[in-house]
Every structure is written in structure tokens, then in C-alpha cells.
Design a protein around this motif. Structure first.
Motif, PDB file in Angstrom:
ATOM      1  N   LEU A 130       0.833  -1.200   0.000  1.00  0.00           N
ATOM      2  CA  LEU A 130       0.000   0.000   0.000  1.00  0.00           C
ATOM      3  C   LEU A 130       0.869   1.251   0.000  1.00  0.00           C
ATOM      4  O   LEU A 130       0.601   2.217  -0.699  1.00  0.00           O
ATOM      5  N   HIS A 167       2.354   2.052  -3.282  1.00  0.00           N
ATOM      6  CA  HIS A 167       1.417   2.599  -4.260  1.00  0.00           C
ATOM      7  C   HIS A 167       0.706   3.858  -3.758  1.00  0.00           C
ATOM      8  O   HIS A 167      -0.277   4.305  -4.338  1.00  0.00           O
ATOM      9  N   ASN A 168       1.224   4.331  -2.665  1.00  0.00           N
ATOM     10  CA  ASN A 168       0.743   5.614  -2.130  1.00  0.00           C
ATOM     11  C   ASN A 168      -0.746   5.602  -1.768  1.00  0.00           C
ATOM     12  O   ASN A 168      -1.475   6.551  -2.022  1.00  0.00           O
ATOM     13  N   LEU A 169      -1.194   4.496  -1.236  1.00  0.00           N
ATOM     14  CA  LEU A 169      -2.597   4.405  -0.813  1.00  0.00           C
ATOM     15  C   LEU A 169      -2.662   4.646   0.692  1.00  0.00           C
ATOM     16  O   LEU A 169      -2.820   3.724   1.485  1.00  0.00           O
ATOM     17  N   THR A 208      -5.986   3.797   2.944  1.00  0.00           N
ATOM     18  CA  THR A 208      -6.175   2.374   3.171  1.00  0.00           C
ATOM     19  C   THR A 208      -5.134   1.860   4.162  1.00  0.00           C
ATOM     20  O   THR A 208      -5.415   1.044   5.026  1.00  0.00           O
ATOM     21  N   GLU A 209      -3.931   2.372   3.994  1.00  0.00           N
ATOM     22  CA  GLU A 209      -2.846   1.944   4.877  1.00  0.00           C
ATOM     23  C   GLU A 209      -3.173   2.272   6.333  1.00  0.00           C
ATOM     24  O   GLU A 209      -3.019   1.427   7.226  1.00  0.00           O
TER      25      GLU A 209
END
Lengths: 629, 676
Positions: free
Chosen positions: B37, B40-42, B45-46
Motif C-alpha cells: 500500500l 502505491h501511495n494508498l 487504506t494503509e
């Protein structure tokens, strides 16, 4: 756990056992190795050993060798940074010895302790020869020349495959005959068949060689014959000429049996022996021609002109030994050669209509086949045979021929039978033997007793190999003496071309041995004419040259044949027959020329006497060889 | 017994981990997801996941900071607490599934059995289920193809976790993935099966250790699979053979003027000058035309710095042209003559043979460390005069080279002594003034053939050097050794210029491409690789050999490569796409020498089955299917026709270790006579 592992291990690959580890430990003075430690060590050592051996194998591949050597092992150790154990130079074969004791089994390699002083004082081994480079043609434009540096052209296996192939081809042919729809394939099959028929083409050199060999084998010169036979027995690459040689022998036997020419039959049998001795030939293919020829020489009714004087017995013995060799080498469950031959011999032995000479041959043939055959096939017929012999020797009409035959049979029996009789279980008294074996009983008993007296020789004496070797040397000697005593040496083998020369009125030189003082004599010359249209003169040149000089086609003979040159006895009278067989494209035609030489002196005094002169004097007629046989 | 005291720290770590495995494993999975995460720069969510999983920053930090060597990481991949007895069931189940598949898929799926078997066994060993491992091995090792049995024997020798750590072969199994090509249909079948049965053990294993390359198209046949399988780590990855290879020949330098001169000079000795010159001119023109036009596949002339041509080299090239004109044209109907040079009295063992290009000398390396050079022409091998005498030579004289040689030292053979181990290979320089030798003692020696002494001893390889070859242009040479590397050297540097690293086993043979831009290597990992000299990268990986590769040769046009080895097969490769063109089978033992005829129509091979065999290379290239798609392996066709064998010539107990076509296409063959 260790044990269960061991059991499983053996299937995958060998491994060091715990026992071995203990043994090794003891040998270096560690007596109390615990089970666990031993098992652990065994496993570790197995692993390490396998690793190193695998590495060593790689090094042997790199050194482009098939076998892993001790140096490979050293190198493998070194590449793993382990100091190798120097000094292990293993020969190809390591004789492991086995010892057991105290419930333990050990395999070990016995190493002798070397005395250094001895090693130092012993003379230095020879310096190995320096490596050198030698060039030869392995192939010229895709064809491998048959020079000594190259391997023989066709191995035994290849020759074997050849017949198998033909079989397959034939099968294909049969299959296609039923199925004519596949025209193309049928066509192919036809081509294959054609190819089959045109095999065994001989090169000019091979034709020359064939001519030389056959001429020498039946020719007058004993030393050349020895060379020729040696060449037949040892030269590789004869397979292409093999069918011709076989035909030469089988046709030669057919005719000479009819002509009762003992000398030539002996020569032909010696050729058979040489062919049998040649390890590079695959003879199975030609047994159907060889066996009848050899069998003929064993049991034919008459093999010589004067059965009362000539020693045709030796020929029968010799041929019997050949037959035994053939049976030993080629008899299989499929062809059943031995069984069939035994049956033939037994039939001859049983039949009291046949001549005693035939029965002698049958006895010889059976005797050579070994103890078991003697026991089962000779002993039951002894009393019948004895009766015939009694008639021959003591009967009202005593025929000289039969008497001699009976004498020889007696000799034969006392040679083969005693060892078989000893184990037959018949009590050794005259009465018992007479009841069991009739007329021959007393003779057999005495021969047994004689042998028992001379039983310094172990009972192994009749065992096949030794007996054969001893006899082989002796018989070849016998033949020579016999041949010189009875019939003179044949005149020349010559090619058919000499017909044309005689027509032209030329006189080809024909060497005749000084000792050939006539005697009634017949010669059979079988020659192949590979190219009927080829120039007659060149052929003639070859034939006359071949007789006067000795081209070095055959190898030098190293083994002495035991030729005894006794003074030739001059025989009176001399009707002489010469048979020439022209063999041409599978059809065998023979021209039988019979000629009578006026005086034996003419031969002695005129060694140059040519074939032509014989023909001039003689009345020649020709017959088909098939008719004669 | 299971817990012997010799465990390393790594091991302890692994066993400790095994204790609270389930907890730890889950955590690790979560951490991995988190990392994904983050990458992918999420961020949202992280953050949510972190909260939900109750993971502290600390955990993440420790996970990150944990240093682990490659090996321990790879080894840890085997860690598992599954019941050892289920392995057998899982494997049997997989086998049954494959058996039940359609024929078209079965052959493809069968390929995964071997790697699965190997890794299951290693997993059992690693987790100290030695007994189960043994049972497992015993039960299934016979399922695999014959050519795997050698590897399996090595595998079977490994019985304890400790063995795994320093076993060279296993290192490769651990660190790299086994590559398998499979059609999409077959792969879908497999996937469905794995998912349907919840075979976590198997799924994990396949995921970890296998690399399945899926292609679109019909599944491959048994033959096609067999043609490329056999290497230690499966087939080549698809991407490995994508790079462009400039296999064309370099443009020949312009030698027009001297050639004309020579042409005229040569006419004098001819019987019919008018006729001959015409013929020659026509031929020569054709030759020059061919050389003059630029090969589109040729590398740029200056891609690799090449040594400048000396006058001597130009004369040599002219000689080559002149000889080439007298060349016999070979074909299936016109087979070459073969001359066998037998090395007599070589009881110490011959391990490498090389001929000079002009066929004037032959060199042989012996197992006792000596090298012998023989002359094949009436010219004797001579030494240079001592320096005291050299002083008096007229340096300006035209025949200075001739004058400096000492006629009194002329012999037919010279011996070179210096190596302390088996000499595995020898190689003449193109100008015939020097000789290279590779030895088991780990060194490469450069010998001068004027003084007959060592000039340089190259000590770069750490282990025995298996092969060495001069470049066709001279100056450079390449070597390969047991240290699994091939190295590029130039004669004037004592250190290698390039290291070609990638083979998983010992490099057994090396060879320069005719255009000097590439190097081919064959190895006992059963692959043949092509390396770019410019940057040292591997541009082709070719699989298909079932045993180690022992000899290589390039076709004269540079496009094809032939390799032969212990599997008794000669394989012809197309370098343009890295696929096999033909498998030439016929030898009954290891193939140790290969050579193309000068125009490339005939391939000769020799081995320790004491035979020379000739193959119809022209026919192979004629029948080659050029319009296949390399992306779909099932369209590839390998020519295995037995008709390609043109002739077999047996020697009398002389293994054929050296093969060489003279410039006029006479085949020279050499080997030691080994009386049985």
C-alpha cells in the motif's frame, strides 16, 4: 532409525554403513564409538563422498575420459580446498578380498608393505615412449579405406543385423504382394528386393584375394596353404567373401565325395576350421551349407578310392571335431543344431544297412559331443554294433575293408567310451559287460582297466578343450603325411580362362610337385568367374603368376603347422581326373575332365607339364555339378 | 538427534520463528500488504489497515530493519510446519490430477512435477523430517525422466539441513526460480485445480519456487517440451532472448590492391593462364561483392575496439582468400576427406587439442601438465636466436622474421612445460605466434611460439580453468572455469576485462563469435549462453541439452551455433531468436569436438565413442521454418530427422578430441590412441 534408513538407502544408492564406520574407527584406535556418533558419521561421510565423487566425475569428463581416475579424485578434493591423499595410483582392477570372523564381514584391499631399499635398488622402469603423431586417411570422399589403421569394415554385430534386415525386407515384400493397391510402395519394395540380390559385389582386390586363397588352400604347396589358412583364420573384413568361400567348400565337398578325393576333402575341412576360428565372421547365416558339408565328411559311405588303404578315418575324426565346435558355438534353442546332428548320427548307428565306415563316423561325431551324448546315444546300441563287428572280423566271409573298419571302430570305442562306462554303474566283470554290450564287452572292459592303470592322468583328460588342442595339432600332421603317402598333391587350380588358352594352343606353366608321382587322383577346382567377358589373357597371367610366384597377399604365418615332409612314396598307375567348376551368377556348372596320365615319370621328369597337356591327352566331358551331387 | 548443537544463528532464528509461527506469519502477511500500500501511495487504506490490524509502527520498523542474507532468506522460504506426512498425499494428488487431464494438457502439466518434487523434498529436509523426506524420495524419484536422474542422485545425497547450506546445486534451487513455459489453457486447468482443492501447501510452493510463463496458443507437444527442457533451472525466461544480437559478420577490410597483385603472381604457376584467370576473377568478384556489401545484421564496425590490421595480417587474409578459391565445395553428395592424426604413446592422457587456422600446427594438452606442439608441414618448429646473435641481424631486411629464427633448433615437435595440473584446453592465436593454455591449476598461460616459453600467466580464476579460446581477431581471449564465470581478457592486461556471470554451474566451454562481438559459453548447468562483449550482459540463454555442454562452434556466417555434450546430442541453435533448429542424434558417447566446413554446409562432430560424424547442415537450414512465432513456443519445430547424418567414420580406439576443416575443406581430426 539409522537402520531403517540404511535399508532404504541401498535402493537409491550405496552408502557407508555404520558397521564400516566402526571398522574404520577401530582401525585408527577408537574403540568405543557410540551408535549415534557412528550413524551420524556414516551419513556425513556418505554425503561428502558422494559430493567428491560427483565432482571427480566432472573432472574426468573435462579430461575427456570415460573412466574416473584417482587423479580426478585428487583434483576434486583440491578444488574443495582439501589436501588430497597423495600416493593412490589405482590400477584398473582393484582386487578386493573378503574376510569374515567374529560375526563380521570385511572387504579389504590387500596392500603389501614395500621395502624401500628394494624399491631404490630395483632397476629403473623403462622410460615411456615419446608421444608422436601419425597421419592416415580415415575417409576419402566419404568412403573409409580399409587400411590397417582403420577398424574392420563390418563388425560381427553388423553382419548379424544384415540378416535381420533382410528378414524384415522379405516381410515387407510379402505384405505388399497381397496389397497391390499401393503401387508406389510396392514399387519401393521391388527396389529393395533388387538391392538384396545385388549384394556381395567383390572388388578387384577381393577377387584376387579370393582366387589366391582358394588356390593355395587346395594347391600343392603346403607352406602356402598354411599361410592361406592362417589368413582365413585371422584376417578381419572377410565377410564380403564369406558366401563365396562357403560355396567353394560346400560345392567342393559335394563333388569330391563323389570323386572320392580324400586329399581335397581334407583341405576343404581345414578351410572350414579356419573360417570357424575367425572371430570377425558371422557364420550363422551359412550354417545350412556348412553343416551338410561337414556332416558328409563324417558319415559318408566312402571318402576315398581305396577304403582298405587310405586313412579316411582321420578325416572323419577331424570333421567330427569341427561338428562338435559348430554345435558348441552355434547351437541355440531355435536351431537345435546339436539335437538334429545327434539324431542323424544315432540313425546311422542304429541302421545296420549302412557301411561300417559310416558307423565309425557316427561314433566319432557322437563321441566328440561329450560324455552325456556318449552315455545316452552310444551305449544302447553297442551290442548291435558289436554283432556287426563280430561278423566283419570273425564271420564266414571276411571282407578286408570291413575288417579294417571294425578295427578302427574298436580303437574309437576304447578312446571315447571308458570314461562314460566308468560311471555307467555296470559291474566291471567280463560277464556283465558281455551281457550288456555283447561282443564288445571284453574289449571295453580291458580298455577301462587299461585306463585305470594309467590313471595318473586325471579324469579330466577327456574334457573337451585340452583334448581338442592336442588332437588338432596331431591331425593336421597326419593329414599331411597321409596325403603324401596315398595321393600326390594336386596340380593347379586355375581359372576357367584356361580353356580359352588351351584352345589357343598356349601352354600355361603348371607347377607340379616332384613328389606327385601319379597315383589315381582327382582334382576339383572351383573357381568363380566374376566377369565372364574379361580378357582371358590377364586372367591367365594371374593364374600362372600366382602359381609360380607368391604374391604377398596373405600374411606371414607365425604358428608352425607341424608339417612333416616325409619322402614321398611313388605310387604306380595314374588315372587322373580334373574337375573344373565354373561358377557364374549363381548357376553352378561343372566341367569334368578326366585324363589319364601315361606314366608317373612323365610328371616327375617334366615339372613344367601344363594343364593343357593333360587335357590334350584326356577325354573331356562335362556334367552338371548338381547331377553329380 | 534433531537438535544437534551445530546450528548456526540463522537456524536458531528459524526454529524460534517456527514456535509462534501462525501469529508471526499473519503479521508478516499484513506487513507485506502494508508495504504494498505504501509503495502505491494508498495512504488512507494503509492507515485503516494499520488501525484494524493493531500494528504498531514499531513492528513495521523491526520488520524493515531485520537484516537477512540472501541465503537465509531463501532458506527461510522452506520453513513450514505442515505435517510431513501430507506431502506424499499432496504430491500423489497432483500426479493424479495431471493423469486425469486431457492429453494435450497432460504433457505440459507434467513439467511441473519435477520442480515440485525437488522443492517438496527440500522442504521436508529443511524442516528436519529426514525420515519422511527419505520415504518421499524413495517413492517418487523414479517418476521423472531419465535425464533428471543424475540430478536426483545428487539431491538424494542430501540428507540433512546442514548439507543444504553448502551444496552448490541446491543454492541454485533455493535462490532462483524454476522456469516453465505453459499454454494458457493448461495453466488455467492447474490454477482451477489448486484453488478447488485448497492446496495451500502446493500453491505456496508453486508460487515461491516456480516461474510459470504463460503463452497464448495451443499447448506444446511432448517433443517440443523435451526439446527445450533439461537445464538445471528449467527453460529460459522469455525475456532473456529478446535482445537483438548482431550476428552478422564484420565488413572485411579493403584489400583490393594487394589482392590483385597476388592474383597476377599466382597466375604464373598455372597451366592454362587465360582460362584460370578468368575463372578466378569471376570467383574473386563474387567473393569481394559479398564482403563489400553491408550485412544488415552485422554490428557497427567500431562497436568493439579491434586491433589494427598489420601488414602481416593483411597478407594472411590474402592467403585465406586464395586458399578459399581452391576450396572444394562440400555437400551431401560430396563429402570431405578426413585425415586422422593419431597421437601415439600418449599414456599420460590427452585432454585438449587445437589446430591452427592454416592447419600448419597442432597442439595437445596433456594430463601431466605438459603441452606438445607438432608441425603438420615440412617446416620445422624453430626457436628464436639468442639475443646475442639477434644483434647482428639486419633489422631492415625483408626476411627479418626468417633471419631471426635459429635453424639448428628445428624439430617436428616442441614441448611446453609449466602447468602444475591437467591442461584442459589449448588455443592458437590467429597469427600463430602464441598459444594459450587453460589448466586445472587455475591459471591460463600465454606461450610464445618463437621462444617456446611462457610470456604471461593469468591468475584470475579461482578454480580450475576449463576452457580458453582466442578471439578470431586476436588480442582478446575468453576463458571459462569451475568458478562458474567466463572471463574476457586481452593479452596485454593481467586482469580480466569482463566477467560473464550467470551460469549456475561450471563453465565447460567458451568460444568467440566470428565477429568478435559476442562470446558463447556452455556449462554443466546444461545451458548455452551468449554474452555481449560490449557490456557483459547475457543476451541468449538456450536450453535443451540434457547433460553438460562440452563443445561449441559457430557457423561461418555467424548466425548459427552448434553445441555438443555429454548427452550425445549436437544441437544447432539459431542465434537470431535463441531457438533450437535441429537436434542431431547419433553419437553413442560424449561429443567433444565440433567444426563447420568452411562454407557451412557440413557439420562435423567427434567424441569419445571413437567416431567422426558428418551432418547435413545445409539441409537443416533449408528446412528451417523461419516464419514461426517465438512468442508461442508451440509453433517451434526442431528438426530431428535421422537423414541429417551423412556419414559415420569409426577410428580404431581413438577418441576424436580435435576437428578442423582446412581452408580447402579437408577435415583434419586428431585424438590419442588408447589401446584397450
Amino acid at each position: 532409525m539409522a537402520e531403517s534408513k540404511e535399508g532404504k538407502e541401498q535402493k537409491v544408492g550405496s552408502s557407508l554403513t555404520v558397521e564400516s564406520v566402526r571398522g574404520i574407527a577401530e582401525s585408527v584406535g577408537i574403540g568405543n564409538l557410540s551408535d549415534e556418533a557412528a550413524a551420524f558419521l556414516a551419513e556425513e561421510c556418505t554425503y561428502s563422498l558422494k559430493e567428491i565423487v560427483q565432482e571427480a566425475k566432472k573432472f574426468s569428463q573435462r579430461s575427456k575420459r570415460r573412466k574416473v581416475s584417482t587423479t580426478d579424485f585428487d583434483v576434486a578434493l583440491r578444488s574443495k580446498n582439501i589436501e588430497p591423499l597423495y600416493g593412490f595410483r589405482a590400477p584398473d582392477f582393484i582386487p578386493f578380498r573378503f574376510a569374515s570372523g567374529g560375526g563380521r564381514e570385511l572387504f579389504f584391499n590387500e596392500e603389501k608393505e614395500l621395502d624401500l631399499q628394494e624399491v631404490i635398488n630395483s632397476p629403473m622402469p623403462k622410460v615411456p615412449l615419446e608421444s608422436s603423431l601419425k597421419a592416415h586417411w580415415l575417409s576419402i570422399k566419404g568412403v573409409q579405406p580399409s587400411v590397417p589403421e582403420n577398424p574392420p569394415p563390418a563388425s560381427k554385430e553388423l553382419q548379424k543385423k544384415e540378416i535381420l534386415d533382410t528378414g524384415i525386407k522379405n516381410k515387407i515384400d510379402k505384405g505388399h504382394r497381397n496389397d497391390k493397391a499401393h503401387k508406389l510402395r510396392h514399387h519401393k519394395a521391388d527396389m529393395v528386393r533388387l538391392k538384396d540380390l545385388t549384394t556381395h559385389e567383390l572388388s578387384v582386390e577381393q577377387q584376387l584375394y579370393y582366387k589366391e586363397i582358394t588356390e593355395s588352400c587346395v594347391g600343392p604347396d603346403e607352406s602356402r596353404r598354411a599361410e592361406a589358412l592362417q589368413s582365413l583364420a585371422t584376417d578381419p573384413g572377410l565377410h564380403q567373401m564369406l558366401p563365396r568361400f562357403i560355396t567353394f567348400v560346400s560345392e567342393g565337398v559335394k563333388i569330391n565325395v563323389v570323386q572320392n578325393n580324400l586329399a581335397l576333402l581334407i583341405y576343404l575341412m581345414r578351410m572350414v576350421k579356419s573360417l570357424l576360428d575367425n572371430q570377425t565372421l558371422y557364420l550363422e547365416k551359412y550354417l545350412h551349407e556348412l553343416i551338410p558339408a561337414v556332416a558328409t565328411c563324417i558319415i559318408s559311405r566312402q571318402l576315398c578310392l581305396r577304403p582298405d588303404m587310405d586313412n579316411h578315418w582321420a578325416l572323419r575324426d577331424f570333421a567330427a571335431r569341427l561338428m562338435a565346435t559348430i554345435c558348441k558355438n552355434f547351437s541355440t534353442n531355435n536351431n537345435n543344431i546339436q539335437a538334429r546332428m545327434t539324431r542323424t548320427f544315432v540313425e546311422a548307428l542304429q541302421n545296420d544297412k549302412v557301411s561300417l565306415a559310416t558307423q565309425y563316423g557316427a561314433l566319432a561325431g557322437l563321441g566328440e559331443l561329450g560324455q552325456e551324448v556318449i552315455r545316452t546315444c552310444i551305449l544302447p546300441y553297442l551290442s548291435g554294433l558289436g554283432e556287426r563287428m563280430r561278423l566283419a572280423t570273425e564271420g564266414p566271409i571276411i571282407n578286408n575293408v570291413d575288417k579294417i573298419a571294425a578295427e578302427n571302430i574298436k580303437k574309437q570305442l576304447s578312446k571315447y567310451l571308458p570314461s562314460a562306462l566308468k560311471s555307467s554303474g555296470v559291474p566291471e566283470t567280463v560277464e556283465d559287460y558281455t551281457t550288456n554290450y555283447g561282443y564288445l564287452g571284453p574289449l571295453l572292459l580291458s580298455s577301462i582297466q587299461k585306463e585305470r592303470q594309467v590313471s595318473v592322468l586325471p579324469s579330466l583328460v577327456p574334457a573337451r578343450p585340452t583334448l581338442q588342442i592336442q588332437q588338432a595339432g596331431r591331425t593336421s600332421q597326419q593329414f599331411v603325411i597321409q596325403q603324401q603317402g596315398s595321393a600326390s598333391t594336386p596340380v593347379t587350380p586355375s581359372t576357367t580362362s584356361f580353356f580359352s588358352t588351351s584352345a589357343q594352343g598356349q601352354t600355361p606353366r603348371t607347377p607340379s610337385t616332384p613328389g606327385s608321382a601319379g597315383g589315381q587322383q582327382k582334382f576339383v577346382i572351383v573357381t568363380t568367374q566374376p566377369r565372364p567377358t574379361s580378357s582371358a589373357t590377364s586372367m591367365l597371367g594371374n593364374s600362372s603368376n600366382g602359381n609360380t610366384s607368391t604374391p604377398t597377399i596373405v600374411k606371414l604365418v607365425t604358428t608352425s603347422q607341424g608339417v612333416v615332409n616325409t619322402a614321398p612314396t611313388v605310387q604306380a598307375s595314374g588315372g587322373q581326373k580334373i574337375v573344373v567348376i565354373k561358377q557364374e551368377q549363381g548357376v553352378i556348372q561343372s566341367t569334368l575332365a578326366s585324363s589319364v596320365i601315361t606314366t608317373p615319370q612323365s610328371l616327375v621328369s617334366a615339372p613344367d607339364l601344363g594343364v593343357k597337356s593333360i587335357f590334350n591327352q584326356g577325354i573331356s566331358f562335362s556334367v552338371k555339378a548338381e547331377d553329380k551331387s | 538427534m534433531a537438535e544437534s548443537g551445530h546450528m548456526t544463528n540463522k537456524m536458531k532464528h528459524a526454529t524460534v520463528v517456527m514456535g509462534d509461527k501462525s501469529d508471526h506469519n499473519e503479521k508478516q502477511t499484513l506487513l507485506a500488504v502494508l508495504q504494498f500500500l505504501r509503495e502505491h501511495n494508498l495512504q488512507e487504506t494503509e492507515a485503516i489497515l494499520k488501525k484494524e490490524a493493531k500494528l504498531s509502527e514499531e513492528d513495521i520498523q523491526t520488520e524493515k530493519s531485520q537484516p537477512s542474507s540472501v541465503v537465509s532468506h531463501a532458506l527461510a522460504a522452506y520453513k513450514s510446519t505442515d505435517d510431513p506426512s501430507i506431502y506424499e498425499d499432496v504430491y500423489t494428488d497432483l500426479k493424479q490430477f495431471i493423469e486425469s487431464c486431457l492429453d494435450v494438457h497432460r504433457v505440459e502439466l507434467n513439467t511441473i512435477l519435477y520442480p515440485v518434487f525437488v522443492h517438496m523434498y527440500l522442504e521436508l529436509i529443511y524442516n528436519r523430517h529426514e525420515w519422511h523426506a527419505g520415504q518421499f524420495f524413495e517413492k517418487f524419484y523414479q517418476d521423472h525422466e531419465d535425464y533428471r536422474q543424475a540430478d536426483l542422485a545428487r539431491l538424494g545425497a542430501v540428507k540433512r539441513r546442514e548439507h543444504m547450506e553448502n551444496n552448490a546445486m541446491l543454492q541454485e534451487f533455493k535462490t532462483s526460480q524454476f522456469v516453465i513455459h505453459m499454454s494458457r489453457d493448461s495453466y488455467t486447468h492447474l490454477k482451477r485445480h489448486l484453488q478447488g482443492r485448497h492446496l495451500i501447501l502446493l500453491t505456496n510452493l508453486i508460487h515461491e519456487h516456480l516461474f510459470i510463463h504463460v503463452f497464448d496458443g495451443i499447448p506444446r507437444t511432448q517433443e517440443q517440451i523435451l526439446a527445450t527442457s533439461g537445464a538445471l533451472q528449467g527453460e529460459a525466461e522469455k525475456e532473456a532472448n529478446k535482445a537483438k544480437v548482431y550476428y552478422g559478420l564484420l565488413k572485411e577490410p579493403d584489400l583490393n590492391i594487394p589482392l590483385e597483385e597476388e592474383e597476377e603472381g599466382g597466375e604464373g604457376d598455372g597451366g592454362d593462364p587465360a582460362n584460370k584467370s578468368k575463372k578466378r576473377k569471376a570467383k574473386k568478384d563474387a567473393l569481394l561483392m559479398k564482403k563489400a556489401k553491408n550485412d544488415p545484421n552485422a554490428p557497427p564496425q567500431t562497436r568493439i575496439p579491434l586491433p589494427e590490421l598489420r601488414d602481416q595480417d593483411k597478407i594472411e587474409k590474402i592467403n585465406i582468400y586464395r586458399e578459399a578459391m581452391k576450396r572444394v565445395k562440400l555437400s551431401a553428395d560430396n563429402l570431405p576427406s578426413i585425415c586422422l592424426y593419431t597421437l601415439l604413446n600418449s599414456s599420460q592422457g590427452v585432454s585438449g587439442i587445437d589446430f591452427t587456422d592454416d592447419s600448419s600446427m597442432v597442439a595437445a594438452g596433456f594430463e601431466d601438465g605438459n603441452i606438445r606442439v607438432w608441425t603438420l608441414t615440412p617446416n620445422k618448429l624453430r626457436c628464436m636466436k639468442p639475443s646475442s646473435e639477434l644483434e647482428y641481424i639486419d633489422k631492415e631486411a625483408d626476411d627479418v622474421l626468417e633471419r631471426m629464427m635459429d635453424d639448428r633448433t628445428g624439430t617436428d615437435t616442441k614441448m611446453l612445460t609449466g602447468h602444475s595440473g591437467v591442461v584442459f584446453a589449448v588455443s592458437f592465436s590467429p597469427d600463430r605466434t602464441s598459444l594459450l593454455s587453460a589448466s586445472e591449476d587455475g591459471t591460463i598461460r600465454l606461450w610464445n611460439l618463437h621462444t617456446w616459453s611462457t610470456i604471461v600467466c593469468y591468475k584470475g580464476h579461482m578454480f580450475p580453468v576449463c576452457d580458453v579460446k582466442f578471439a578470431p581477431c586476436g588480442h582478446y581471449f575468453v576463458s571459462g572455469g569451475k568458478d562458474r564465470t567466463a572471463r574476457l581478457w586481452s593479452t596485454d592486461h593481467y586482469q580480466p576485462l569482463r566477467m560473464f556471470v550467470g551460469h549456475l554451474c561450471d563453465v565447460e566451454c567458451v568460444l568467440f563469435h566470428p565477429n568478435c562481438n559476442y562470446v558463447a559459453t556452455g556449462s554443466s548447468d546444461r545451458t548455452v549462453r551468449l554474452w555481449d562483449v560490449l557490456n557483459g550482459s547475457c543476451v541468449r540463454i538456450m536450453t535443451g541439452h540434457k547433460e553438460s555442454v562440452h563443445c561449441l562452434t559457430f557457423s561461418p556466417d555467424g548466425r548459427y551455433l552448434a553445441s555438443g555434450g555429454a548427452d550425445q546430442t549436437v544441437i544447432l541453435w539459431d542465434l537470431s531468436n535463441g531457438t533450437a533448429v535441429a537436434h542431431l542424434r547419433g553419437h553413442t558417447s560424449t561429443v567433444y569436438s565440433l567444426c563447420f566446413s568452411r562454407e557451412g554446409s557440413i557439420l562435423a562432430s567427434g567424441g569419445i565413442d571413437d567416431s567422426v560424424r558428418l551432418w547435413d547442415a545445409a539441409k537443416v537450414l533449408e528446412e528451417q521454418d523461419t516464419d514461426n512465432d517465438t512468442n508461442v513456443p508451440s509453433t517451434l519445430h526442431v528438426n530431428t530427422s535421422p537423414d541429417l547424418l551423412l556419414g559415420t567414420y569409426f577410428t580404431k580406439s581413438t577418441p576424436v578430441l580435435g576437428l578442423h576443416f582446412t581452408r580447402r575443406n579437408l577435415l583434419l581430426v586428431s585424438g590419442p590412441f588408447l589401446p584397450s
